[in-house]
Write an enzyme that holds these catalytic residues in place. Structure first.
Site, PDB file in Angstrom:
ATOM      1  N   LEU A   1      12.613  -7.584  63.607  1.00  0.00           N
ATOM      2  CA  LEU A   1      12.603  -7.053  62.234  1.00  0.00           C
ATOM      3  C   LEU A   1      13.748  -6.063  62.097  1.00  0.00           C
ATOM      4  O   LEU A   1      14.024  -5.312  63.023  1.00  0.00           O
ATOM      5  CB  LEU A   1      11.262  -6.365  61.987  1.00  0.00           C
ATOM      6  CG  LEU A   1      11.072  -5.397  60.798  1.00  0.00           C
ATOM      7  CD1 LEU A   1       9.593  -5.379  60.383  1.00  0.00           C
ATOM      8  CD2 LEU A   1      11.513  -3.968  61.108  1.00  0.00           C
ATOM      9  N   ASN A   2      14.442  -6.088  60.925  1.00  0.00           N
ATOM     10  CA  ASN A   2      15.284  -4.935  60.596  1.00  0.00           C
ATOM     11  C   ASN A   2      15.035  -4.486  59.169  1.00  0.00           C
ATOM     12  O   ASN A   2      13.871  -4.286  58.817  1.00  0.00           O
ATOM     13  CB  ASN A   2      16.754  -5.104  61.020  1.00  0.00           C
ATOM     14  CG  ASN A   2      17.510  -6.283  60.483  1.00  0.00           C
ATOM     15  OD1 ASN A   2      17.169  -7.423  60.747  1.00  0.00           O
ATOM     16  ND2 ASN A   2      18.564  -6.035  59.749  1.00  0.00           N
ATOM     17  N   ASP A   3      16.058  -4.285  58.356  1.00  0.00           N
ATOM     18  CA  ASP A   3      15.936  -3.548  57.094  1.00  0.00           C
ATOM     19  C   ASP A   3      14.726  -3.891  56.207  1.00  0.00           C
ATOM     20  O   ASP A   3      14.406  -5.078  56.048  1.00  0.00           O
ATOM     21  CB  ASP A   3      17.155  -3.819  56.193  1.00  0.00           C
ATOM     22  CG  ASP A   3      18.462  -3.811  56.935  1.00  0.00           C
ATOM     23  OD1 ASP A   3      18.481  -3.478  58.117  1.00  0.00           O
ATOM     24  OD2 ASP A   3      19.464  -4.155  56.305  1.00  0.00           O
TER      25      ASP A   3
ATOM     26  N   TYR B   1      20.373 -12.176  53.808  1.00  0.00           N
ATOM     27  CA  TYR B   1      20.570 -10.780  54.174  1.00  0.00           C
ATOM     28  C   TYR B   1      19.868  -9.849  53.179  1.00  0.00           C
ATOM     29  O   TYR B   1      19.261 -10.286  52.213  1.00  0.00           O
ATOM     30  CB  TYR B   1      22.069 -10.470  54.261  1.00  0.00           C
ATOM     31  CG  TYR B   1      22.675 -10.756  55.626  1.00  0.00           C
ATOM     32  CD1 TYR B   1      21.999 -11.516  56.576  1.00  0.00           C
ATOM     33  CD2 TYR B   1      23.932 -10.251  55.975  1.00  0.00           C
ATOM     34  CE1 TYR B   1      22.549 -11.762  57.824  1.00  0.00           C
ATOM     35  CE2 TYR B   1      24.490 -10.499  57.230  1.00  0.00           C
ATOM     36  CZ  TYR B   1      23.798 -11.253  58.148  1.00  0.00           C
ATOM     37  OH  TYR B   1      24.339 -11.481  59.383  1.00  0.00           O
ATOM     38  N   SER B   2      20.065  -8.540  53.374  1.00  0.00           N
ATOM     39  CA  SER B   2      19.255  -7.547  52.665  1.00  0.00           C
ATOM     40  C   SER B   2      19.452  -7.535  51.149  1.00  0.00           C
ATOM     41  O   SER B   2      20.507  -7.915  50.642  1.00  0.00           O
ATOM     42  CB  SER B   2      19.560  -6.160  53.206  1.00  0.00           C
ATOM     43  OG  SER B   2      18.954  -6.036  54.452  1.00  0.00           O
TER      44      SER B   2
ATOM     45  N   GLU C   1      26.524   0.307  54.496  1.00  0.00           N
ATOM     46  CA  GLU C   1      25.523  -0.732  54.253  1.00  0.00           C
ATOM     47  C   GLU C   1      24.385  -0.168  53.398  1.00  0.00           C
ATOM     48  O   GLU C   1      24.205   1.048  53.294  1.00  0.00           O
ATOM     49  CB  GLU C   1      24.965  -1.228  55.589  1.00  0.00           C
ATOM     50  CG  GLU C   1      26.013  -1.886  56.471  1.00  0.00           C
ATOM     51  CD  GLU C   1      25.431  -2.571  57.704  1.00  0.00           C
ATOM     52  OE1 GLU C   1      25.740  -3.745  57.921  1.00  0.00           O
ATOM     53  OE2 GLU C   1      24.669  -1.919  58.442  1.00  0.00           O
TER      54      GLU C   1
HETATM   55  C1  FRU Z   1      21.830  -3.458  57.953  1.00  0.00           C
HETATM   56  C2  FRU Z   1      22.355  -4.885  57.787  1.00  0.00           C
HETATM   57  C3  FRU Z   1      22.670  -5.189  56.342  1.00  0.00           C
HETATM   58  C4  FRU Z   1      22.550  -6.681  56.297  1.00  0.00           C
HETATM   59  C5  FRU Z   1      21.379  -6.919  57.215  1.00  0.00           C
HETATM   60  C6  FRU Z   1      21.434  -8.191  58.004  1.00  0.00           C
HETATM   61  O1  FRU Z   1      21.059  -3.292  59.076  1.00  0.00           O
HETATM   62  O2  FRU Z   1      23.471  -5.104  58.626  1.00  0.00           O
HETATM   63  O3  FRU Z   1      23.925  -4.709  55.913  1.00  0.00           O
HETATM   64  O4  FRU Z   1      22.312  -7.174  55.023  1.00  0.00           O
HETATM   65  O5  FRU Z   1      21.350  -5.828  58.116  1.00  0.00           O
HETATM   66  O6  FRU Z   1      20.263  -8.357  58.734  1.00  0.00           O
END
Ligand code: FRU
Length: 473
Positions: free
Chosen positions: A41-43, A102-103, A224
């Site tokens: 998991l990220n953003d 992406y985000s 970002e």
């Molecule tokens: C930030 C990022 C965003 C991008 C997403 C990809 O962590 O690099 O800029 O949209 O993660 O997973």
């Protein structure tokens, strides 16, 4: 829904069945924090309240706990504390988002949920993937029920962004104001400077570039996940810059996240002032906010850090998952400082409490909260025998230090200049620790990996008074 989407759904369904049992037995699964059902998991993405229900989407590499092809995972909640996984509604299934959805963010209007995101595309060949070799597409997905995506539409490609930018433009955050729509996106210029682009639109679909925000001096090569919002009479611009050099205790992580204020109307002013990091711990990046129906500005961040060795040392990787989101935090501005505090719903989560004065030590529940008033004087809190939270009065610094490398999964020490310490609130949620200092003026967050018999606390400090809050089991 196209054939590729159907194929992804089938794979995800099969994988979830395999994972479910494994996750139930996992000691490090948090109770309050949003964690992926499996994978990386990220953003946080698309945060919103839709028909009364809170929605949190997030970047998810479902099949790769060490990170990989990005989808949007989805969960919902009635109280911002109990979250139910709802599936993986946004999949890379189009030529314009084939290497990652992406985000992005959510806009709610006329009972519809609009999700704006970046469609990531990478090309094969000899490329630096900065000036050539990738496409960053702005896409709008529409959902009629907040669960299924009905349509996806490509709104902008790199040709629609200013000419002096690299191919790195992403993370649209959209809102409506004064009868128009606005969008900010993060970008990297060909001069290797981070910036935020502002767009506006009359119809949510056709966007015009307005201008860009920047600081007086260049500050990193890429920004970002921007977010722009009004808060207690201030206009806040939040960014996650990359490439900022460490400066004493500041900017110690691989990448940063912080806020600036904009003086004047954001449609006219371009200068951002007073960058301040949102979190002084090890694990905080790419936060996003949304406006709840009751008027609260709520922020959720990714409790992790990209491009770090820790990614491979985080001890849940071998268990098939990695990373969590922070507890939702209510934002406010006090004395010109942006403050973050756990959402007020948290106080109803705890069922028991124990009060003490001065030193205290004993076992703790893996999910608990320690609320301490300090009134100056050194304070030391040791969690799980190897995470030291220490206030050093002489220097006005709050330290977060792992003396047990296994407990910290590779993390070592961070410090934050906080002035005088009046109160600290420590939220422990199994493998997550968030420390809120002085009414949320400063926050430090980290993951940690205690064994079951390590859940203990030792508190030293002559002027400390405290409450330990917990649930029964
Ligand atoms: C930030 C990022 C965003 C991008 C997403 C990809 O962590 O690099 O800029 O949209 O993660 O997973």
């Amino acid at each position: 829904m196209n054939a590729l989407h159907t194929a992804w759904e089938k794979l995800i369904r099969e994988e979830s069945r395999r994972q479910e049992e494994r996750m139930d037995q996992d000691l490090w699964r948090p109770r309050l924090h949003i964690a992926p059902p499996a994978g990386w998991l990220n953003d946080p993405n698309g945060l919103c309240q839709y028909k009364g229900i809170y929605h949190a989407f997030y970047q998810l590499a479902y099949f790769q706990p060490e990170g990989g092809l990005k989808f949007w995972g989805h969960c919902t909640s009635k109280d911002l504390l109990h979250w139910d996984f709802q599936g993986v509604p946004l999949c890379p299934d189009q030529p314009f988002d084939c290497h990652g959805t992406y985000s992005g963010s959510a806009l709610i209007e006329d009972d519809l949920m609009y999700l704006y995101y970046t469609g990531n595309v990478k090309f094969m060949g000899e490329h630096d993937y900065i000036n050539t070799g990738r496409a960053s597409n702005t896409v709008m997905a529409v959902s009629r029920d907040g669960v299924q995506i009905d349509t996806k539409e490509l709104l902008m490609t790199n040709a629609d962004y200013p000419d002096d930018l690299t191919r790195h433009v992403r993370d649209p955050k959209v809102w409506k104001q004064d009868g128009r729509y606005y969008m900010v996106q993060g970008a990297r210029t060909k001069e290797d400077e981070g910036t935020v682009l502002l767009f506006s639109s009359e119809d949510k679909m056709h966007w015009d570039y307005v201008h860009r925000f920047r600081m007086e001096q260049p500050f990193g090569y890429m920004w970002e996940c921007p977010d722009l919002y009004r808060l207690d009479g201030y206009t806040v611009l939040s960014i996650s810059p990359q490439g900022v050099k460490q400066d004493g205790l500041k900017y110690a992580n691989q990448y940063q996240s912080g806020t600036c204020f904009l003086h004047g109307d954001f449609r006219e002013t371009k200068l951002m002032e007073g960058f301040r990091e949102l979190d002084g711990g090890f694990d905080f990046y790419a936060p996003q906010t949304f406006l709840a129906d009751d008027g609260r500005r709520i922020q959720i961040g990714w409790m992790g850090m990209p491009d770090m060795e820790e990614i491979y040392k985080n001890r849940t990787v071998t268990r098939g998952w990695q990373n969590v989101l922070t507890i939702p935090r209510e934002l406010s501005v006090r004395d010109g400082i942006l403050c973050q505090n756990p959402v007020r719903e948290l106080k109803d989560w705890w069922k028991k409490e124990h009060r003490f004065e001065g030193a205290y030590s004993g076992p703790i529940n893996p999910c608990c909260e320690l609320d301490l008033t300090a009134d100056g004087g050194d304070v030391k809190v040791v969690l799980a025998g190897g995470l030291i939270l220490r206030y050093q009065e002489a220097k006005g610094i709050f330290w977060m230090e792992f003396t047990d490398p296994l407990l910290g999964g590779g993390r070592d020490i961070r410090g934050r200049q906080i002035g005088r310490l009046r109160d600290l609130r420590i939220l422990v949620d199994v493998s997550c620790v968030e420390v809120f200092l002085n009414g949320g003026r400063d926050v430090c967050s980290t993951r940690f990996y205690p064994e079951m018999d390590q859940y203990r606390v030792e508190i030293e400090g002559s002027r400390v008074q405290g409450v330990l809050r917990y649930c029964e089991s």
